[in-house]
Design a protein around this motif. Structure first.
Motif, short mmCIF file in Angstrom:
data_model
loop_
_atom_site.label_atom_id
_atom_site.label_comp_id
_atom_site.label_asym_id
_atom_site.label_seq_id
_atom_site.Cartn_x
_atom_site.Cartn_y
_atom_site.Cartn_z
N LYS A 48 0.84 -1.20 0.00
CA LYS A 48 0.00 0.00 0.00
C LYS A 48 0.87 1.25 0.00
O LYS A 48 1.80 1.38 0.80
N GLY A 49 0.57 2.14 -0.92
CA GLY A 49 1.30 3.39 -0.99
C GLY A 49 2.43 3.38 -2.02
O GLY A 49 2.94 4.44 -2.37
N LYS A 50 2.83 2.20 -2.49
CA LYS A 50 3.89 2.13 -3.50
C LYS A 50 3.31 2.39 -4.88
O LYS A 50 2.28 1.81 -5.23
N SER A 51 3.97 3.22 -5.64
CA SER A 51 3.51 3.50 -7.00
C SER A 51 3.87 2.34 -7.91
O SER A 51 4.73 1.52 -7.61
N ALA A 52 3.20 2.29 -9.06
CA ALA A 52 3.49 1.25 -10.04
C ALA A 52 4.93 1.34 -10.52
O ALA A 52 5.58 0.31 -10.77
N GLN A 53 5.46 2.56 -10.63
CA GLN A 53 6.83 2.73 -11.08
C GLN A 53 7.82 2.14 -10.07
O GLN A 53 8.81 1.51 -10.44
N VAL A 54 7.54 2.35 -8.78
CA VAL A 54 8.42 1.83 -7.74
C VAL A 54 8.37 0.30 -7.73
O VAL A 54 9.40 -0.37 -7.64
#
Length: 454
Positions: A48-54
């Protein structure tokens, strides 16, 4: 000191070869590969909170580290995925919810292995069908065929945690007395019977299209016989066959097949005979693990007009990785020349296919995520380039089926099971370390165990 003729190139191809792009094959990306190893279908690095890019960046980093243990499928010209580049992937999640998947139960847990049927005097003409026609008889008699007991011991390690037993009845080839429209004047034999106790199944035969054996047996008929003899306590049964087989009229031959939903499978040792290797174009220098040699892959792509590309990882950058350790073990080997070495080579090929076909009885489909024992194959030359191990996706399936569903272990117990299984296979490989495949597999396992957390 390296064995004579063994590959000495220093660059390994740990991704798909450039030929994959030519075929249109798109390997699932790093994000999807990691997600495919989980029962939920979620990438374990996604929080939760992690972007798709990360998530993508973290997944790519993890995939790069994993590739030195589990390279991508080679996909060289004429490989199975060359002909079917759109073959659908089977993730752990899709395997788990597959309605036709068979689950292990306390009442149905045993893997049975049936020895090759005995040829009775009434069909003694069949004895000549087991011998390759292109090889001098003196050479054939020097090599011992794979033994059922050795096959049982390998499967006991590969599917560690399950009982693997000999099928208790002796199978027999007997005359089939019904008139056959396939029977030719002058002694052709269109049908034979396969008997188990008092049940006899009609098996079609035909002349071998490529003439490398005198006749072949119909695979589908053999599988029908296996279904009839399946014991009540069997999870599955695998039948060993020393005759060449065919599936349908369009086939030249078939080495093995499983009716996974019916829990039966058959493997023939005929085409794995080392005396056929010259005809099959087997490159002893580049069987697994040296099949990942970049120079070798480039040479096969060049035959199709594809120029080499900068798509490499140096062997020295992966010095202590499982694949590098396997290659180093292979470099100590010799081209198999003695009868003992060639007998071991023959058995190692059959053992790998036995594990593959039984995998289908566990509900596993052909794998496209990694180089893997569950990959499909288009022929013997591709078969010997594929690894004996299960990739992270397929290993998760087997570990879940045996450790979680059958042994009722939790996540920690499943991780322990994976290490126990690797150690069981390594013990088998130690006994067979005079055979190149098992020596390399042992080195791969020992390095892989070093990577797993205590």
């Amino acid at each position: 000191m390296a064995g004579e003729g063994v590959c000495q190139h220093d660059e390994l191809l740990l991704e798909c070869s450039p030929w994959a792009e030519e075929t249109g094959f798109e390997r699932p990306d790093a994000v999807k590969r990691l997600a495919a190893t989980t029962r939920t279908g979620r990438n374990p690095l996604a929080a939760k909170g992690k972007s798709a890019q990360v998530v993508k960046k973290l997944s790519q980093e993890a995939a790069e580290q994993l590739s030195a243990s589990f390279p991508g499928p080679l996909l060289l010209p004429k490989d199975e995925l060359n002909w079917d580049p759109d073959y659908p992937p089977q993730s752990c999640r899709s395997w788990l919810i597959e309605p036709a998947r068979n689950k292990l139960t306390p009442e149905r847990k045993t893997l049975y292995i049936a020895a090759p049927p005995v040829v009775t005097p009434g069909v003694s003409f069949m004895d000549a069908w087991t011998q390759p026609t292109t090889v001098p008889a003196s050479e054939l008699h020097e090599i011992d065929p794979p033994s059922t007991d050795d096959s049982l011991q390998y499967l006991s390690a590969f599917y560690h945690g399950l009982p693997v037993n000999m099928f208790p009845q002796s199978l027999r080839f007997v005359p089939w007395t019904e008139p056959s429209r396939h029977t030719k004047p002058g002694g052709g034999h269109g049908y034979v019977g396969l008997a188990c106790n008092d049940v006899c199944t009609r098996i079609r035969t035909r002349e071998t299209p490529d003439k490398k054996f005198k006749r072949q047996l119909n695979l589908n008929d053999l599988l029908d016989a296996a279904i009839e003899m399946l014991p009540n306590d069997a999870y599955s049964i695998i039948m060993l066959m020393n005759f060449d087989m065919y599936e349908d009229d369009d086939d030249d031959f078939c080495c093995g097949r499983a009716y996974g939903g019916s829990r039966v499978s058959i493997v023939s040792s005929a085409r794995y005979h080392p005396s056929l290797d010259v005809d099959e174009g087997i490159d002893y220098d580049h069987m697994w693990p040296a099949s990942h040699c970049k120079t070798f892959a480039d040479s096969l792509c060049a035959i199709e007009g594809l120029e080499p590309r900068e798509h490499i990882i140096s062997i020295y950058e992966t010095q202590y990785s499982p694949i590098q350790q396997a290659v180093e073990a292979a470099r100590k080997s010799q081209i198999p020349s003695s009868a003992k070495d060639r007998s071991g080579l023959w058995f190692s090929r059959v053992a790998r296919t036995l594990a593959h076909e039984l995998g289908h009885c566990f509900g596993m489909d052909h794998c496209i995520y990694f180089a893997c024992s569950m990959q499909g194959t288009s022929g013997i030359a591709e078969d010997v380039r594929q690894p004996p191990y299960l990739c992270p996706v397929c290993l998760e399936k087997v570990a879940h089926a045996i450790a979680c569903e059958f042994q009722e272990r939790d996540q920690t117990g499943k991780e322990e099971y994976v290490k126990e299984r690797y150690k069981a296979i390594a013990e088998f490989c130690e006994i067979w370390k005079h055979v190149d495949l098992f020596a390399s597999y042992s080195a791969w396992i020992q390095a892989r165990l070093q990577q797993l957390p205590d």
